[in-house]
Scaffold this motif. Structure first.
Motif, PDB file in Angstrom:
ATOM      1  N   MET A 246      -5.182  -0.082   1.825  1.00 13.47           N
ATOM      2  CA  MET A 246      -5.581  -1.266   1.057  1.00 13.47           C
ATOM      3  C   MET A 246      -4.617  -1.470  -0.099  1.00 13.47           C
ATOM      4  O   MET A 246      -4.139  -0.490  -0.692  1.00 13.47           O
ATOM      5  CB  MET A 246      -7.003  -1.045   0.541  1.00 13.47           C
ATOM      6  CG  MET A 246      -7.646  -2.257  -0.078  1.00 13.47           C
ATOM      7  SD  MET A 246      -7.406  -2.308  -1.843  1.00 13.47           S
ATOM      8  CE  MET A 246      -8.606  -1.086  -2.379  1.00 13.47           C
TER       9      MET A 246
ATOM     10  N   ILE B   5      -1.238   4.589  -3.926  1.00 10.21           N
ATOM     11  CA  ILE B   5      -2.305   5.282  -3.195  1.00 10.21           C
ATOM     12  C   ILE B   5      -2.329   4.759  -1.757  1.00 10.21           C
ATOM     13  O   ILE B   5      -2.728   3.621  -1.509  1.00 10.21           O
ATOM     14  CB  ILE B   5      -3.680   5.047  -3.856  1.00 10.21           C
ATOM     15  CG1 ILE B   5      -3.639   5.463  -5.329  1.00 10.21           C
ATOM     16  CG2 ILE B   5      -4.775   5.806  -3.111  1.00 10.21           C
ATOM     17  CD1 ILE B   5      -4.835   5.017  -6.133  1.00 10.21           C
TER      18      ILE B   5
ATOM     19  N   ASP C  40      -4.001   4.238   1.056  1.00 10.68           N
ATOM     20  CA  ASP C  40      -5.378   4.279   1.546  1.00 10.68           C
ATOM     21  C   ASP C  40      -5.748   3.102   2.438  1.00 10.68           C
ATOM     22  O   ASP C  40      -6.927   2.806   2.654  1.00 10.68           O
ATOM     23  CB  ASP C  40      -6.342   4.342   0.353  1.00 10.68           C
ATOM     24  CG  ASP C  40      -6.152   3.151  -0.587  1.00 10.68           C
ATOM     25  OD1 ASP C  40      -5.259   2.323  -0.326  1.00 10.68           O
ATOM     26  OD2 ASP C  40      -6.900   3.055  -1.573  1.00 10.68           O
TER      27      ASP C  40
ATOM     28  N   ASP D  99       0.843  -1.196   0.000  1.00 13.77           N
ATOM     29  CA  ASP D  99       0.000   0.000   0.000  1.00 13.77           C
ATOM     30  C   ASP D  99       0.881   1.250   0.000  1.00 13.77           C
ATOM     31  O   ASP D  99       1.846   1.344   0.760  1.00 13.77           O
ATOM     32  CB  ASP D  99      -0.880  -0.037   1.261  1.00 13.77           C
ATOM     33  CG  ASP D  99      -1.831   1.153   1.348  1.00 13.77           C
ATOM     34  OD1 ASP D  99      -2.238   1.677   0.293  1.00 13.77           O
ATOM     35  OD2 ASP D  99      -2.172   1.542   2.489  1.00 13.77           O
TER      36      ASP D  99
ATOM     37  N   ASP E 126       1.240   0.415  -4.786  1.00 15.23           N
ATOM     38  CA  ASP E 126       0.063   0.764  -5.586  1.00 15.23           C
ATOM     39  C   ASP E 126      -0.106   2.272  -5.725  1.00 15.23           C
ATOM     40  O   ASP E 126      -1.025   2.738  -6.399  1.00 15.23           O
ATOM     41  CB  ASP E 126      -1.202   0.099  -5.035  1.00 15.23           C
ATOM     42  CG  ASP E 126      -1.627   0.623  -3.668  1.00 15.23           C
ATOM     43  OD1 ASP E 126      -1.034   1.615  -3.184  1.00 15.23           O
ATOM     44  OD2 ASP E 126      -2.559   0.038  -3.092  1.00 15.23           O
TER      45      ASP E 126
HETATM   46 CA   LIG Z   1      -3.547   1.472  -1.660  1.00 13.86          CA
END
Ligand SMILES: [Ca+2]
Ligand SMILES: [Ca+2]
Length: 278
Positions: free
Chosen positions: A198, A194, A196, A177, A192
């Motif tokens: 997740m 971002i 966030d 993440d 990834d």
């Molecule tokens: Ca993420």
């Protein structure tokens, strides 16, 4: 697999809302995704999991490795090759009277190979054979544990006598993440982008038995302030992504052509020779 039912979309769901025990040696109890069939759509969720830090995975990306107790191990098998989507999401949850906060920056690595399982003793980082192997491989004392997030690694139990007794994890891939701003500068991290809470990655996997290790990706939090500890909750979802093979597409196409030609020829025969089959 347990508690299997089909949802309205025809996907196979298996929900294992199992609460794992506290910090322990490597174990897959309650964390077995079972046998995945990449030729059919399948979704398997294991929820209410936790790790004891928010940095365990990221610390395994650097030169001195990390204690595997700071990660959680899961297992699954593949009878044939195919694509599997791995989704790890930080979740807060309550177990009994205890509330667990969400793992802020989840990350995972996948390896071919499994740890020792009961009735064998569980593998751990400071067993004599693990310590001997780590001293020999990484330099005496230059390791916090056996876990490596981006490379192959080995670990053994208290019965291990030689390096041949070690469990071997052959690195396949990872997902993290966020970005280097949280997980650090090690080469080979599949971030990834971002941050966030997740991470989702799809990996093409060969047939075999796999271990999935999940932990936190807060590298700079660890370096700058010692890192966040406590219980960090998360869930893991594995989804098979079936693809029609090139061969079956070809067979389908050829079959369609043959059918069309047959129909065309029947049509032209019946229209040009109406009295042939009275
Ligand atoms: Ca993420
Ligand atoms: Ca480290």
């Amino acid at each position: 697999m347990k508690n299997i039912f089909k949802n309205s979309f025809g996907l196979l769901f298996c929900w294992l809302g199992l609460i794992s025990s506290g910090q322990s040696h490597i174990s897959y109890v309650g964390r077995d995704f079972g046998a995945l069939d990449p030729t059919s759509p399948q979704v398997v969720v294991i929820s209410s999991q936790r790790v004891t830090s928010d940095f365990g995975w990221a610390s395994g990306t650097d030169a001195n490795l990390e204690d595997s107790h700071k990660l959680r191990a899961f297992k699954f098998s593949m009878a044939q090759s195919g694509d599997v989507q791995i989704r790890v999401e930080g979740i807060s949850f309550v177990s009994g009277s205890i509330s667990y906060s969400a793992l802020t920056r989840p990350a995972f690595s996948i390896y071919q190979g499994l740890a020792h399982e009961s009735p064998a003793l569980a593998d751990h980082d400071t067993s004599p054979i693990s310590a001997s192997y780590n001293d020999t491989t990484y330099g005496a004392g230059n390791w916090l544990g056996s876990f490596r997030a981006l490379n192959d690694w080995k670990i053994g139990n208290d019965d291990g006598k030689t390096f041949a007794d070690l469990s071997s994890f052959t690195y396949v891939g990872n997902g993290a993440d966020g970005s280097a701003a949280n997980y650090g500068a090690a080469a080979g991290i599949s971030g990834d982008g971002i941050a966030d809470g997740m991470v989702v990655q799809t990996l093409s996997l060969n047939p075999g038995s796999y271990s999935l290790f999940v932990g936190g990706a807060q590298y700079y939090g660890l370096m700058n302030s010692g890192g966040g500890t406590g219980s960090n909750g998360f869930s893991v979802t594995l989804t098979t992504i079936p693809e029609p093979s090139a061969l079956s597409l070809l067979a389908f196409g050829l079959g369609g052509l043959v059918m069309m030609r047959r129909r065309r020829s029947q049509f032209s025969q019946s229209s040009t020779n109406p009295h042939q089959n009275p």
